[in-house]
Design a protein around this motif. Sequence first.
Motif, PDB file in Angstrom:
ATOM      1  N   ALA A   1       0.830  -1.208   0.000  1.00 36.37           N
ATOM      2  CA  ALA A   1       0.000   0.000   0.000  1.00 36.37           C
ATOM      3  C   ALA A   1       0.865   1.259   0.000  1.00 36.37           C
ATOM      4  CB  ALA A   1      -0.926  -0.005   1.211  1.00 36.37           C
ATOM      5  N   ALA A   2       2.049   1.187   0.592  1.00 37.43           N
ATOM      6  CA  ALA A   2       2.924   2.353   0.672  1.00 37.43           C
ATOM      7  C   ALA A   2       3.780   2.513  -0.583  1.00 37.43           C
ATOM      8  CB  ALA A   2       3.829   2.250   1.901  1.00 37.43           C
ATOM      9  N   GLY A   3       3.682   1.559  -1.511  1.00 38.03           N
ATOM     10  CA  GLY A   3       4.466   1.642  -2.731  1.00 38.03           C
ATOM     11  C   GLY A   3       5.896   1.154  -2.585  1.00 38.03           C
ATOM     12  N   ASP A   4       6.213   0.519  -1.481  1.00 36.88           N
ATOM     13  CA  ASP A   4       7.564  -0.002  -1.249  1.00 36.88           C
ATOM     14  C   ASP A   4       7.653  -1.412  -1.827  1.00 36.88           C
ATOM     15  OD1 ASP A   4      10.056  -0.752  -0.347  1.00 36.88           O
ATOM     16  OD2 ASP A   4       9.506  -0.759   1.781  1.00 36.88           O
ATOM     17  N   LEU A   5       7.936  -1.502  -3.126  1.00 40.88           N
ATOM     18  CA  LEU A   5       7.957  -2.800  -3.799  1.00 40.88           C
ATOM     19  C   LEU A   5       9.113  -3.680  -3.339  1.00 40.88           C
ATOM     20  CD1 LEU A   5       6.962  -1.749  -7.421  1.00 40.88           C
ATOM     21  CD2 LEU A   5       5.522  -2.626  -5.587  1.00 40.88           C
ATOM     22  N   VAL A   6      10.246  -3.075  -3.029  1.00 39.73           N
ATOM     23  CA  VAL A   6      11.391  -3.848  -2.534  1.00 39.73           C
ATOM     24  C   VAL A   6      11.039  -4.460  -1.177  1.00 39.73           C
ATOM     25  CG1 VAL A   6      13.792  -3.708  -1.778  1.00 39.73           C
ATOM     26  CG2 VAL A   6      13.058  -2.472  -3.826  1.00 39.73           C
ATOM     27  N   GLY A   7      10.462  -3.664  -0.296  1.00 42.48           N
ATOM     28  CA  GLY A   7      10.043  -4.164   1.010  1.00 42.48           C
ATOM     29  C   GLY A   7       8.951  -5.218   0.892  1.00 42.48           C
ATOM     30  N   ALA A   8       8.028  -5.011  -0.038  1.00 44.26           N
ATOM     31  CA  ALA A   8       6.944  -5.981  -0.250  1.00 44.26           C
ATOM     32  C   ALA A   8       7.508  -7.318  -0.720  1.00 44.26           C
ATOM     33  CB  ALA A   8       5.943  -5.437  -1.260  1.00 44.26           C
ATOM     34  N   ARG A   9       8.487  -7.260  -1.608  1.00 45.91           N
ATOM     35  CA  ARG A   9       9.103  -8.484  -2.114  1.00 45.91           C
ATOM     36  C   ARG A   9       9.790  -9.245  -0.971  1.00 45.91           C
ATOM     37  NH1 ARG A   9      12.083  -6.215  -5.701  1.00 45.91           N
ATOM     38  NH2 ARG A   9      10.419  -6.019  -7.203  1.00 45.91           N
ATOM     39  N   LYS A  10      10.519  -8.524  -0.112  1.00 51.14           N
ATOM     40  CA  LYS A  10      11.205  -9.162   1.014  1.00 51.14           C
ATOM     41  C   LYS A  10      10.200  -9.760   1.997  1.00 51.14           C
ATOM     42  CE  LYS A  10      15.396  -6.353   0.919  1.00 51.14           C
ATOM     43  NZ  LYS A  10      16.165  -5.314   1.592  1.00 51.14           N
ATOM     44  N   THR A  11       9.143  -9.005   2.280  1.00 46.44           N
ATOM     45  CA  THR A  11       8.116  -9.495   3.202  1.00 46.44           C
ATOM     46  C   THR A  11       7.431 -10.728   2.634  1.00 46.44           C
ATOM     47  OG1 THR A  11       7.753  -7.272   4.070  1.00 46.44           O
ATOM     48  CG2 THR A  11       5.999  -8.877   4.435  1.00 46.44           C
ATOM     49  N   LEU A  65       1.113 -11.350  -6.572  1.00 39.26           N
ATOM     50  CA  LEU A  65       0.672  -9.996  -6.245  1.00 39.26           C
ATOM     51  C   LEU A  65       1.830  -9.003  -6.275  1.00 39.26           C
ATOM     52  CD1 LEU A  65      -1.955 -10.635  -3.431  1.00 39.26           C
ATOM     53  CD2 LEU A  65      -2.337 -10.149  -5.856  1.00 39.26           C
ATOM     54  N   VAL A  66       3.017  -9.454  -5.889  1.00 36.37           N
ATOM     55  CA  VAL A  66       4.179  -8.570  -5.974  1.00 36.37           C
ATOM     56  C   VAL A  66       4.491  -8.259  -7.437  1.00 36.37           C
ATOM     57  CG1 VAL A  66       6.679  -8.417  -5.557  1.00 36.37           C
ATOM     58  CG2 VAL A  66       5.164  -9.240  -3.752  1.00 36.37           C
ATOM     59  N   ARG A  67       4.416  -9.276  -8.297  1.00 41.16           N
ATOM     60  CA  ARG A  67       4.644  -9.042  -9.736  1.00 41.16           C
ATOM     61  C   ARG A  67       3.591  -8.097 -10.312  1.00 41.16           C
ATOM     62  NH1 ARG A  67       6.208 -14.407  -9.496  1.00 41.16           N
ATOM     63  NH2 ARG A  67       4.204 -15.209 -10.188  1.00 41.16           N
ATOM     64  N   VAL A  68       2.341  -8.281  -9.924  1.00 39.89           N
ATOM     65  CA  VAL A  68       1.262  -7.412 -10.413  1.00 39.89           C
ATOM     66  C   VAL A  68       1.456  -5.987  -9.911  1.00 39.89           C
ATOM     67  CG1 VAL A  68      -1.207  -6.922 -10.135  1.00 39.89           C
ATOM     68  CG2 VAL A  68      -0.470  -9.167 -10.832  1.00 39.89           C
ATOM     69  N   SER A  69       1.927  -5.841  -8.682  1.00 41.52           N
ATOM     70  CA  SER A  69       2.131  -4.489  -8.153  1.00 41.52           C
ATOM     71  C   SER A  69       3.191  -3.750  -8.958  1.00 41.52           C
ATOM     72  CB  SER A  69       2.502  -4.530  -6.668  1.00 41.52           C
ATOM     73  OG  SER A  69       3.764  -5.134  -6.477  1.00 41.52           O
ATOM     74  N   GLN A  70       4.148  -4.493  -9.509  1.00 39.61           N
ATOM     75  CA  GLN A  70       5.143  -3.863 -10.382  1.00 39.61           C
ATOM     76  C   GLN A  70       4.502  -3.411 -11.686  1.00 39.61           C
ATOM     77  OE1 GLN A  70       7.875  -7.152 -10.460  1.00 39.61           O
ATOM     78  NE2 GLN A  70       9.160  -6.287  -8.852  1.00 39.61           N
ATOM     79  N   LEU A  71       3.580  -4.222 -12.224  1.00 38.62           N
ATOM     80  CA  LEU A  71       2.867  -3.835 -13.444  1.00 38.62           C
ATOM     81  C   LEU A  71       2.007  -2.595 -13.217  1.00 38.62           C
ATOM     82  CD1 LEU A  71       1.471  -7.121 -15.066  1.00 38.62           C
ATOM     83  CD2 LEU A  71       3.018  -5.477 -16.099  1.00 38.62           C
ATOM     84  N   LEU A  72       1.377  -2.546 -12.038  1.00 35.85           N
ATOM     85  CA  LEU A  72       0.431  -1.469 -11.747  1.00 35.85           C
ATOM     86  C   LEU A  72       1.057  -0.318 -10.969  1.00 35.85           C
ATOM     87  CD1 LEU A  72      -2.703  -3.628 -10.865  1.00 35.85           C
ATOM     88  CD2 LEU A  72      -2.090  -2.582 -13.054  1.00 35.85           C
ATOM     89  N   ASP A  73       2.367  -0.257 -10.933  1.00 34.82           N
ATOM     90  CA  ASP A  73       3.066   0.845 -10.278  1.00 34.82           C
ATOM     91  C   ASP A  73       2.644   2.157 -10.944  1.00 34.82           C
ATOM     92  OD1 ASP A  73       4.812   2.595  -9.065  1.00 34.82           O
ATOM     93  OD2 ASP A  73       6.624   1.738  -9.959  1.00 34.82           O
TER      94      ASP A  73
END
Length: 191
Positions: A1-11, A65-73
């Motif tokens: 939700a915060a747009g932290d894709l690197v953090g989301a991937r690690k989590t 969902l992490v991959r999709v969040s990169q598409l929808l950045d």
Amino acid sequence: AAGDLVGARKTAQAISSHARRAHALTTGPAWAVAAAIPAGGEPLKTARTVTAQADVLGSRVLPQLVRVSQLLDPAQLRGSGDSVDLTRISDAAPTLDAAVERLSTAVDAIAASPGDTWLNTVDGDRQDLLAQLVSLQHTLRSADRAARILPAMLGGQGVRHYFVAFQNEAEARGTGGVPGAFAIVTAAAGR
């Protein structure tokens, strides 16, 4: 939700690893026998169900969902000026649809597991997880619905025209107010 894709991937990787380990610890003949004990094995059955579903979510849903969040950045989704990259939205739709389906299966399985056992810790944790997954389910369904309808609405299949009315509530009408102004919105190929 915060747009932290690197953090989301690690989590997502950490959740996947912990869920896989928890599932491995609650799988096997000893757990199966203990979970099948009448009037006593219910918390073990619930724990097995929760860890199995968490493993599925951690290994299949979260990475998608992490991959999709990169598409929808938003930084990548919005093109120059007033355009939106409809291809990215269309590409995300099947993944979101599959994630909604897998999440719904997990929610149903966890909801069907015993929730009122003699071990309050398991019952409370099951209920907390179920509430979080249901909330995520609502969010994913909205995103899935948007990914399916937005490309067409934004002119991906031809020019679209929309009538937008603005109502003034100072004069009450059955729809809320008197239409005081209107606009015609045109969408074509994401613009």
